[in-house]
Design a protein around this motif. Structure first.
Motif, mmCIF file in Angstrom:
data_model
loop_
_atom_site.group_PDB
_atom_site.id
_atom_site.type_symbol
_atom_site.label_atom_id
_atom_site.label_comp_id
_atom_site.label_asym_id
_atom_site.label_seq_id
_atom_site.Cartn_x
_atom_site.Cartn_y
_atom_site.Cartn_z
ATOM 1 N N CYS A 108 -4.553 32.355 -22.788
ATOM 2 C CA CYS A 108 -5.210 33.134 -23.840
ATOM 3 C C CYS A 108 -4.341 33.188 -25.091
ATOM 4 C CB CYS A 108 -5.485 34.542 -23.327
ATOM 5 S SG CYS A 108 -6.780 34.527 -22.084
ATOM 6 N N LYS A 110 -8.065 36.484 -26.343
ATOM 7 C CA LYS A 110 -9.253 35.641 -26.098
ATOM 8 C C LYS A 110 -8.807 34.238 -25.684
ATOM 9 C CE LYS A 110 -12.988 37.774 -28.470
ATOM 10 N NZ LYS A 110 -12.439 38.907 -29.193
ATOM 11 N N SER A 150 -12.778 30.203 -27.972
ATOM 12 C CA SER A 150 -13.684 31.337 -28.209
ATOM 13 C C SER A 150 -14.306 31.296 -29.597
ATOM 14 C CB SER A 150 -12.919 32.660 -28.081
ATOM 15 O OG SER A 150 -12.456 32.829 -26.781
#
Ligand SMILES: C[S@@+](CC[C@H](N)C(=O)[O-])C[C@H]1O[C@@H](n2cnc3c(N)ncnc32)[C@H](O)[C@@H]1O
Length: 237
Positions: free
Chosen positions: A15, A57, A61
């Motif tokens: 992430c 995220k 994304s």
């Protein structure tokens, strides 16, 4: 691959975190490399995008602005990096890079020598091809260019697979410590024929040399040097 985690593992799913480089993708012809900073915002014609919304995220994304506009946050892969990097020199693009990587037969674990580093466009792909156990030693005689390339390799997450040296490869050749150790060598130099005797010395017995030149006169002189230095059984591109 890219970005890598601290254990040098290849990771597609990590992430986004503070300090990461992301490629903000608006359209195929509108992308920008942005460093993620908790308190910053990315601004475009669709509004303001708070970086704090991006943290945590996964790469890939879709994120939204204060006005409902959207962009995608992509990982700085070599393919995308080549499209957004700052051009300090002429660079190799994806079509040539793919050809070079394939014909150099690069696989994880290879030791690669390269000169010149230039803007690091090719180097980033060389690094991915040899990671996580191989290494690229790339040399440029231009100190500032070498320093900028080093910074870029940090930003794109390949620095543990690349060492940048400042050296006149046409004048001095590659460092002797690599004699007989290189699986592959890539030259993108104005007078590559001057570096070919050294390249021959650095290659393993079944190593591969690739020299990239835009002018036929350069190719002719390089071929003369290749004929002099190689027996004809070795592989050269
Ligand atoms: C066309 S650029 C390389 C571009 C690189 N392949 C890329 O994809 O970004 C050529 C580089 O060779 C370097 N160079 C030129 N002569 C050199 C020499 N004698 N020794 C080392 N580097 C040299 C230049 O400083 C320049 O950065």
């Amino acid at each position: 691959m890219l970005p890598t985690d601290p254990t040098k593992k290849i990771s597609f799913t990590r992430c986004i975190k503070e300090g990461d480089l992301v490629i903000v993708y608006e359209r195929h012809d509108c992308m920008k490399a942005v460093k993620v900073c908790q308190n910053s915002a990315f601004q475009n014609r669709f509004g303001a995008f708070k970086h704090s919304d991006w943290i945590g995220k996964p790469f890939g994304s879709m994120v939204f602005s204060n006005k409902g506009g959207f962009v995608y946050l992509l990982a700085p892969t070599p393919e995308l990096w080549t499209l957004v990097l700052s051009h300090r020199t002429q660079i190799l693009y994806i079509a040539d890079i793919s050809f070079v990587i394939m014909y150099l037969e690069l696989v994880p674990g290879c030791l690669v020598l390269e000169s010149g580093t230039g803007s690091g466009s090719l180097t980033t792909s060389l690094a991915r091809a040899v990671a996580p156990t191989g290494h690229v030693y790339t040399f440029d005689f231009h100190e500032q260019r070498a320093a900028s390339a080093r910074e870029d390799f940090e930003r794109t997450g390949v620095s543990s697979f690349v060492t940048v040296g400042v050296r006149d490869i046409q004048g001095q050749g590659f460092p002797d410590e690599f004699s007989g150790l290189a699986d592959s060598i890539f030259l993108d130099l104005p007078q590559p024929w001057l570096a070919i005797p050294s390249a021959k010395k650095m290659l393993k017995q079944d190593g591969i040399l690739c020299s990239f030149s835009p002018c036929i006169e350069q190719v002719q002189r390089s071929c003369e040097s290749l004929r002099l230095n190689f027996t004809g059984k070795e592989s050269c591109i």
